[in-house]
Design a protein around this motif. Structure first.
Motif, short mmCIF file in Angstrom:
data_model
loop_
_atom_site.label_atom_id
_atom_site.label_comp_id
_atom_site.label_asym_id
_atom_site.label_seq_id
_atom_site.Cartn_x
_atom_site.Cartn_y
_atom_site.Cartn_z
N ASP A 1 0.87 -1.17 0.00
CA ASP A 1 0.00 0.00 0.00
C ASP A 1 0.92 1.23 0.00
N VAL A 2 1.08 1.84 -1.17
CA VAL A 2 2.04 2.94 -1.32
C VAL A 2 1.65 4.14 -0.45
N LEU A 3 0.37 4.44 -0.34
CA LEU A 3 -0.04 5.58 0.50
C LEU A 3 0.38 5.36 1.95
N LYS A 4 0.26 4.14 2.43
CA LYS A 4 0.67 3.85 3.80
C LYS A 4 2.18 4.05 3.96
N GLU B 1 4.41 0.68 13.45
CA GLU B 1 4.54 -0.33 12.39
C GLU B 1 5.87 -0.15 11.65
N PHE B 2 6.22 1.09 11.37
CA PHE B 2 7.51 1.36 10.72
C PHE B 2 8.65 0.89 11.61
N GLU C 1 8.08 -5.11 10.34
CA GLU C 1 7.66 -6.49 10.03
C GLU C 1 6.68 -6.60 8.86
N THR C 2 5.88 -5.58 8.60
CA THR C 2 4.91 -5.66 7.51
C THR C 2 5.61 -5.37 6.17
N ASN C 3 4.95 -5.73 5.09
CA ASN C 3 5.51 -5.44 3.76
C ASN C 3 5.78 -3.96 3.59
N GLU C 4 4.84 -3.13 4.08
CA GLU C 4 4.99 -1.68 3.94
C GLU C 4 6.18 -1.16 4.76
N ALA D 1 9.46 0.68 3.36
CA ALA D 1 9.77 2.03 3.88
C ALA D 1 11.19 2.06 4.43
N LYS D 2 11.58 1.03 5.13
CA LYS D 2 12.94 0.97 5.68
C LYS D 2 13.97 0.82 4.56
#
Length: 197
Positions: free
Chosen positions: A60-63, A121-122, A126-129, A133-134
């Motif tokens: 989810d690019v917006l996330k 979350e960042f 652990e999530t794909n997003e 982002a990292k």
């Protein structure tokens, strides 16, 4: 209209202006001027939009854009810790947690909870997003240092193994971008702008 919510949102907007004054160690591309946190976050947001197709997983690019725009706001209170700092851990989560609660807590409760959840979350990565982002967060300074003949690597005498270790996080979000980054790291060694023991 909820006047109290609006005033809280404006207070938050004024507070985050301080991000523009937080100087990073890394310098702008082909420059001797240090980047600030606001410039860094803006750059990551655009990188995420442009490079999203290279993610290992659907995202989810917006996330991700939200993540990278808010991830360093906590540095208003906690300060920026250089990723290669040998005295202080880059993961100063206690200080950052206090900062997140104070700064994001300026917002109306529901918004504050949403933004703190995205920040957490960042941080967890652990999530794909969060992984992607990292990846952006680690790729941008690599690109800057290679454009500046070693940049902070030379300035702070950072060795290849440290750079390789810190940058390998990129592969969790994008194998494609990691192969590109790994190539840049190896080229930097060959050029003599990154020392290998």
């Amino acid at each position: 209209m909820n006047t109290e919510d609006l005033l809280n949102q404006i207070a938050f907007i004024k507070e985050i202006d301080k991000v523009k004054y937080i100087q990073r160690k890394t310098k702008l591309f082909n420059s001797d001027r240090n980047e600030n946190d606001a410039e860094h976050s803006w750059h990551l947001a655009l990188m995420a939009i442009v490079l999203a197709e290279h993610s290992n997983e659907p995202i989810d690019v917006l996330k991700i854009v939200k993540m990278v725009l808010i991830h360093d706001i906590v540095e208003i209170d906690a300060g920026d810790v250089f990723i290669y700092d040998t005295q202080k851990s880059h993961d100063n989560t206690d200080e950052e947690r206090l900062a997140a609660n104070r700064i994001f807590g300026l917002l109306p409760k529901k918004q504050a909870q949403e933004i703190i959840a995205i920040w957490e979350e960042f941080e967890a990565g652990e999530t794909n997003e969060a992984k992607f982002a990292k990846s952006m967060d680690r790729l941008e300074p690599l690109l800057q240092n290679t454009s500046n003949e070693g940049g902070t690597w030379k300035e702070f005498d950072v060795a290849y193994n440290k750079v390789y270790e810190k940058k390998s996080v990129i592969k969790k979000g994008s194998i494609t971008l990691w192969h590109y980054a790994e190539g840049l790291i190896n080229e930097s060694v060959a050029k003599g702008i990154l020392k290998k023991d």
